[in-house]
Design an enzyme around this catalytic site. Sequence first.
Site, mmCIF file in Angstrom:
data_model
loop_
_atom_site.group_PDB
_atom_site.id
_atom_site.type_symbol
_atom_site.label_atom_id
_atom_site.label_comp_id
_atom_site.label_asym_id
_atom_site.label_seq_id
_atom_site.Cartn_x
_atom_site.Cartn_y
_atom_site.Cartn_z
ATOM 1 C CE LYS A 1 6.463 -8.311 0.153
ATOM 2 N NZ LYS A 1 5.544 -9.334 -0.622
ATOM 3 C CE1 TYR B 1 9.160 -8.902 3.959
ATOM 4 C CE2 TYR B 1 9.457 -7.007 4.215
ATOM 5 C CZ TYR B 1 8.675 -8.006 3.909
ATOM 6 O OH TYR B 1 7.620 -7.159 3.622
ATOM 7 C CB THR C 1 6.570 -3.884 2.718
ATOM 8 O OG1 THR C 1 6.626 -2.917 3.460
ATOM 9 C CG2 THR C 1 7.942 -4.671 1.380
ATOM 10 C CG ASP C 2 6.292 0.998 4.907
ATOM 11 O OD1 ASP C 2 6.944 -0.383 4.841
ATOM 12 O OD2 ASP C 2 5.781 1.468 6.056
HETATM 13 P P1 NAD Z 1 2.975 -13.750 6.741
HETATM 14 O O1 NAD Z 1 4.490 -14.083 6.884
HETATM 15 O O2 NAD Z 1 1.198 -13.407 7.902
HETATM 16 O O3 NAD Z 1 1.645 -14.752 5.710
HETATM 17 C C1 NAD Z 1 2.513 -14.975 4.493
HETATM 18 C C2 NAD Z 1 1.740 -16.245 4.105
HETATM 19 O O4 NAD Z 1 2.293 -16.427 2.795
HETATM 20 C C3 NAD Z 1 1.608 -17.330 5.217
HETATM 21 O O5 NAD Z 1 0.641 -17.906 5.115
HETATM 22 C C4 NAD Z 1 2.447 -18.888 4.442
HETATM 23 O O6 NAD Z 1 1.635 -19.676 4.604
HETATM 24 C C5 NAD Z 1 2.727 -18.522 2.966
HETATM 25 N N1 NAD Z 1 3.239 -18.482 1.864
HETATM 26 C C6 NAD Z 1 4.615 -18.494 1.781
HETATM 27 N N2 NAD Z 1 5.144 -19.146 1.585
HETATM 28 C C7 NAD Z 1 4.612 -19.854 0.434
HETATM 29 C C8 NAD Z 1 4.901 -19.673 -0.557
HETATM 30 N N3 NAD Z 1 5.353 -19.656 -1.290
HETATM 31 N N4 NAD Z 1 3.896 -20.714 -1.131
HETATM 32 C C9 NAD Z 1 2.397 -20.280 -0.508
HETATM 33 N N5 NAD Z 1 2.582 -19.880 0.365
HETATM 34 C C10 NAD Z 1 3.811 -18.980 1.311
HETATM 35 O O7 NAD Z 1 2.979 -12.849 6.143
HETATM 36 P P2 NAD Z 1 0.848 -11.027 5.934
HETATM 37 O O8 NAD Z 1 2.220 -10.280 7.395
HETATM 38 O O9 NAD Z 1 -0.066 -11.477 5.944
HETATM 39 O O10 NAD Z 1 1.557 -10.413 4.382
HETATM 40 C C11 NAD Z 1 1.399 -10.579 3.249
HETATM 41 C C12 NAD Z 1 1.780 -9.538 2.451
HETATM 42 O O11 NAD Z 1 1.697 -8.565 2.839
HETATM 43 C C13 NAD Z 1 3.197 -9.906 2.032
HETATM 44 O O12 NAD Z 1 3.412 -10.366 0.735
HETATM 45 C C14 NAD Z 1 4.389 -8.848 3.209
HETATM 46 O O13 NAD Z 1 5.334 -8.958 2.054
HETATM 47 C C15 NAD Z 1 2.975 -7.863 2.954
HETATM 48 N N6 NAD Z 1 3.084 -6.708 4.373
HETATM 49 C C16 NAD Z 1 2.969 -7.636 5.380
HETATM 50 C C17 NAD Z 1 2.770 -5.868 6.200
HETATM 51 C C18 NAD Z 1 2.705 -6.246 7.846
HETATM 52 O O14 NAD Z 1 3.012 -5.276 8.430
HETATM 53 N N7 NAD Z 1 2.693 -7.656 7.865
HETATM 54 C C19 NAD Z 1 3.237 -4.860 5.967
HETATM 55 C C20 NAD Z 1 3.385 -4.483 4.526
HETATM 56 C C21 NAD Z 1 2.928 -5.533 2.962
HETATM 57 O O1 DAU Z 2 6.716 -1.454 7.236
HETATM 58 C C1 DAU Z 2 6.388 -2.881 6.442
HETATM 59 C C2 DAU Z 2 6.316 -3.711 7.169
HETATM 60 O O2 DAU Z 2 6.225 -4.399 8.429
HETATM 61 C C3 DAU Z 2 6.326 -5.490 6.152
HETATM 62 O O3 DAU Z 2 6.706 -5.205 5.576
HETATM 63 C C4 DAU Z 2 6.645 -6.546 6.989
HETATM 64 O O4 DAU Z 2 6.460 -7.679 6.254
HETATM 65 C C5 DAU Z 2 6.711 -6.867 8.353
HETATM 66 O O5 DAU Z 2 6.876 -7.418 9.060
HETATM 67 C C6 DAU Z 2 6.969 -4.789 9.619
HETATM 68 O O6 DAU Z 2 8.017 -4.793 9.800
HETATM 69 P P1 DAU Z 2 9.226 -4.301 10.877
HETATM 70 O O7 DAU Z 2 10.411 -5.210 10.613
HETATM 71 O O8 DAU Z 2 9.000 -2.737 11.106
HETATM 72 O O9 DAU Z 2 8.146 -5.018 11.768
HETATM 73 P P2 DAU Z 2 8.592 -6.012 13.274
HETATM 74 O O10 DAU Z 2 7.865 -5.780 13.752
HETATM 75 O O11 DAU Z 2 9.571 -6.706 13.453
HETATM 76 O O12 DAU Z 2 9.068 -4.898 13.972
HETATM 77 C C7 DAU Z 2 8.564 -3.251 14.558
HETATM 78 C C8 DAU Z 2 9.617 -2.566 14.848
HETATM 79 O O13 DAU Z 2 9.539 -3.295 16.161
HETATM 80 C C9 DAU Z 2 11.318 -2.505 13.689
HETATM 81 O O14 DAU Z 2 11.877 -0.993 14.519
HETATM 82 C C10 DAU Z 2 11.748 -3.302 14.853
HETATM 83 C C11 DAU Z 2 11.059 -3.156 16.501
HETATM 84 N N1 DAU Z 2 11.178 -4.545 17.305
HETATM 85 C C12 DAU Z 2 10.938 -5.423 16.924
HETATM 86 C C13 DAU Z 2 10.967 -6.673 16.980
HETATM 87 C C14 DAU Z 2 10.030 -7.616 16.736
HETATM 88 C C15 DAU Z 2 11.425 -4.338 17.997
HETATM 89 O O15 DAU Z 2 11.794 -2.979 19.240
HETATM 90 N N2 DAU Z 2 11.362 -5.837 18.765
HETATM 91 C C16 DAU Z 2 11.089 -7.018 18.793
HETATM 92 O O16 DAU Z 2 11.063 -7.852 19.988
#
Ligand code: NAD
Ligand code: DAU
Length: 350
Positions: free
Chosen positions: A155, A151, A127-128
């Site tokens: 990571k 978190y 992640t960034d």
């Molecule tokens: P998510 O929370 O939607 O899904 C995570 C998945 O991992 C779920 O299906 C969960 O059941 C599974 N999981 C959790 N723990 C586990 C374990 N111990 N063994 C097997 N499976 C397990 O996550 P996402 O948003 O799809 O993110 C996926 C990946 O991308 C993560 O590694 C996250 O750090 C990374 N990432 C996400 C974002 C974002 O914006 N969502 C951005 C950058 C990086």
């Molecule tokens: O940047 C990549 C990351 O983006 C991933 O690695 C993480 O898994 C993913 O959860 C996400 O993290 P953020 O903390 O940036 O995402 P989130 O959606 O929780 O929040 C986005 C922005 O919005 C952050 O500045 C917090 C703000 N926020 C979030 C929630 C849930 C609010 O203001 N209100 C809220 O209720």
Amino acid sequence: MRLLVTGGAGFIGTNFVRYVHSARPDWHIRVLDKLTYAGRRENLQDLEGSGRYQFVRGDICDPVAVRGVMSDVDAVVNFAAETHVDRSIMDAGSFVRTDIEGVWVLLEELRRGSPAGDSTRFIQISTDEVYGSVEQGLSKESDQLRPTSPYSASKAGGELLAMAYFHTHGVAVTVTRSSNNYGPWQYPEKLIPLFITNALEGQPLPLYGDGGNRRDWLYVEDQCAALLAVLEKGTPGAVYNIGGGQELENSRVARAIVEATGASEDLIRLVADRPGHDRRYGLDCSRVRTETGWHPVTPFEEGLARTVEWYRENVSWWSGIKSGEFRKYYESMYGGRLSAGRGPSAGGKV
Ligand code: NAD
Ligand code: DAU
């Protein structure tokens, strides 16, 4: 190609499995997922009869489960993680276990199963947020990591361990660092799906702090294209930033959601901030562009319209989630914040 996708039943995993299943009709895809609160087997149910997709329930921290699914694959893409920053502030234990120890178990199995030099690819999705808050400019892959939340620290630990296995044991590791993804199948704890579903229900949109924190938004289909490009053209030992190039203040995102859903702007509430809230992230993505040719193609307005449409058409998917475990989580995360007095920084309107 036989591909193992760990964490494939979560948000990005679901989108990636569907994307690859359709884009590479001769590939076999196996998903290993623990099905935590964030994972749903039914997201991929329709692929189960295709003969090219298999679902296995299991934990990446469990070496026996991992061994059972890894022995015959050509590549592993690891999405499995605890992913929500707010939850890591409440309790970091599961983050340390899955995001660090789980990655170690996968790496150990790759090392054991394949002598140094074997070409089983391992893509670690990072992640960034590992760069920490970047007030100005763009982070390059060579920049120092300064994670600030439990978190992002977990990571960072996972990806550093993965790179250590590349250097020490010859495991063919590649790391990607993505900006904020949004799109279909995202669990409604994250900003965009939480605000869309709350807006559709006429519930408040709780904006942290002054609403001025900035994130770079990447439509999940663009993310999937980037990951496939990295898998096919990326270099073992390399790290790739993957960003959407669409940086927005959270208050702007909230207003865009209000507009796209037809809700009232009065629903947007400023609430107490997230502890340690990173102000901004920004990625320099020239490496992935130069080495793979990938670049994002979905403008934020278009991606958001498609996402709102998906949540409108799939109410049963998210209303089921919101009435379960989520309700307790929501109450503990937002109950106090939303009932706090209306001031400029807590409970007030934007
Ligand atoms: P998510 O929370 O939607 O899904 C995570 C998945 O991992 C779920 O299906 C969960 O059941 C599974 N999981 C959790 N723990 C586990 C374990 N111990 N063994 C097997 N499976 C397990 O996550 P996402 O948003 O799809 O993110 C996926 C990946 O991308 C993560 O590694 C996250 O750090 C990374 N990432 C996400 C974002 C974002 O914006 N969502 C951005 C950058 C990086
Ligand atoms: O940047 C990549 C990351 O983006 C991933 O690695 C993480 O898994 C993913 O959860 C996400 O993290 P953020 O903390 O940036 O995402 P989130 O959606 O929780 O929040 C986005 C922005 O919005 C952050 O500045 C917090 C703000 N926020 C979030 C929630 C849930 C609010 O203001 N209100 C809220 O209720």
